[in-house]
Enzyme design. Structure first.
Site, PDB file in Angstrom:
ATOM      1  CB  CYS A 153     -13.705 -19.435  -1.499  1.00 18.66           C
ATOM      2  SG  CYS A 153     -13.515 -20.974  -0.600  1.00 18.66           S
ATOM      3  CG  ASN A 154     -15.784 -20.555   2.795  1.00 19.91           C
ATOM      4  OD1 ASN A 154     -16.766 -20.269   2.116  1.00 19.91           O
ATOM      5  ND2 ASN A 154     -15.313 -21.784   2.872  1.00 19.91           N
ATOM      6  CD  GLN A 167      -7.362 -21.561   1.831  1.00 27.70           C
ATOM      7  OE1 GLN A 167      -8.025 -21.633   2.875  1.00 27.70           O
ATOM      8  NE2 GLN A 167      -7.911 -21.713   0.638  1.00 27.70           N
ATOM      9  CG  ASP A 192      -7.768 -31.758   5.316  1.00 28.33           C
ATOM     10  OD1 ASP A 192      -7.510 -31.972   6.502  1.00 28.33           O
ATOM     11  OD2 ASP A 192      -8.504 -32.492   4.638  1.00 28.33           O
TER      12      ASP A 192
END
Length: 411
Positions: A49-50, A117, A112
């Site tokens: 998402c970032n 990911q 975390d």
């Protein structure tokens, strides 16, 4: 071989752009397949998402960097994406993935989830054979170093994640969550983590919906107190809850403004997805309080000073790990040249052995002795140059001598 990372992240890219260049699993496969066909040797995509980042290994790094930059614009059909793309090469690219893996480049410093990911990104590329020796080693080393750094510096002594921050934001706005009702849409990693946090808050009821029903059944085994609802009936439950958390992998909106117009109670919506699950304008409704991933940054700033201090301490460790990897990369360049020299010796040996055996009738034993003598003599000729190559430390010198050897031997 050279390395590069090309992509966008939360540092300078608004969520409106990030959600448009976020890779779904099918898009990731198409992207890697396309770029491999363009001649890039290895690829790993880290999409969260970032961040949306493409790591590449290539013999023609500059042209392939341009290929990836153009790919972003064309593949996602986002003309303005070039304004936000960053590029890091070689040592900078190596340092970047080490920092990313340790959570030191995250919106929520030290969080975390990013380590998992990164592991998943490596697993996916290995499984589909998009990455090989270089990127596999880079990511494995980055993962190992991240674990050491987190352990040594206790960066994540208190578990921090996007979900954790979202729950803290809820508590700030609502007060205690005890006795409240919540609905979670999405039963993936993020939804599961949200559920774990909410279970500890003594809510009156927690409803869970997911497009794939089997995933929710698994959750019910782990959390028997939750109530499952049919995904298609998700809107019906919203009149009866105080909190909605969405965390799906849907490529489109799943909650639209018009479907929230008749909600009478105060409803707090935490949209943890990217692309976003909830229509942005839904937050304009008076009693709807909508937050997305970019809204969680401010609440994490209270921990920022301490964590930034720790990241400065971690910098020395990361620099050391980066230097180790770069030394390995240098040795890899030398190893390839040594391999070429040995192969040339083998080719010459085979050529002259064939010539001699045509002229002289040799039995198998004599032929074997002659072959060993020829190969040994040829290897002795290149032994000293090979040892000298191995002793080189300066990268410019390594590149200079490798280039000379390649030109002299026409590799």
């Amino acid at each position: 071989m050279n390395l590069a990372v090309i992509g966008i992240n939360y540092n300078n890219t608004p969520i409106d752009i990030r959600e448009k260049v976020s890779f779904s699993k099918s898009q990731k496969y198409k992207a890697c397949t396309y770029l491999i066909k363009k001649g890039i040797s290895e690829i790993i995509i880290v999409s969260t998402c970032n961040r949306s980042e493409i790591y590449i290994c290539s013999d023609e790094i500059d042209s392939h960097i341009n290929e990836v930059v153009n790919f972003y614009k064309i593949f996602f059909n986002v003309e303005s994406v070039n304004e936000y793309i960053f590029i890091k090469k070689d040592k900078e690219a190596v340092s970047h993935i080490y920092n990313v893996s340790a959570g030191l480049d995250s919106m929520i410093l030290g969080e975390d989830q990013i380590l998992g990911q990164v592991k998943e990104a490596l697993r996916y590329s290995m499984e589909n054979k998009f990455s090989r020796k270089v990127l596999n080693k880079l990511f494995r080393e980055a993962i190992t170093s991240a674990k050491k750094i987190k352990s040594e510096l206790k960066i994540s002594e208190t578990p921090i994640s996007m979900v954790y921050i979202a729950i803290k934001l809820l508590e700030k706005n609502i007060g205690t969550l005890k006795g409240k009702k919540a609905c979670i849409i999405g039963a993936g990693d993020m939804g599961r983590l949200a559920l774990k946090h909410l279970i500890n808050e003594e809510l009156e009821e927690i409803f869970v919906a997911n497009r794939t029903y089997n995933n929710v059944i698994d959750l019910l085994k782990e959390f028997p107190k939750i109530k499952l609802i049919d995904y298609e009936k998700k809107y019906e439950i919203l009149d009866n809850v105080d909190i909605l958390i969405t965390a799906t992998a849907a490529p489109h909106l799943i909650i639209k403004k018009e479907q929230l117009q008749n909600i009478k109670q105060e409803l707090y919506i935490m949209d943890l997805a990217l692309p976003r699950d909830v229509e942005k304008s839904a937050g304009d409704i008076e009693n709807i309080h909508l937050y997305d991933v970019d809204d969680f940054k401010n609440i994490s700033d209270s921990n920022k000073i301490k964590r930034e201090e720790l990241s400065l301490i971690a910098k020395d460790s990361i620099d050391s790990y980066v230097n180790e990897f770069n030394q390995w990369m240098k040795s890899l360049k030398v190893d390839n040249t040594i391999k070429d020299l040995n192969n040339r010796c083998r080719d010459i040996k085979d050529e002259y052995l064939g010539y001699i055996t045509k002229k002289i009738d040799l039995n198998e034993r004599d032929k074997e002795i002659l072959e060993k003598m020829l190969f040994g003599a040829l290897k002795k000729v290149v032994k000293e140059p090979i040892l000298n190559l191995k002793e080189l430390k300066d990268e410019d010198e390594i590149n200079k001598y490798i280039k000379s050897v390649n030109e002299l031997f026409k590799f």
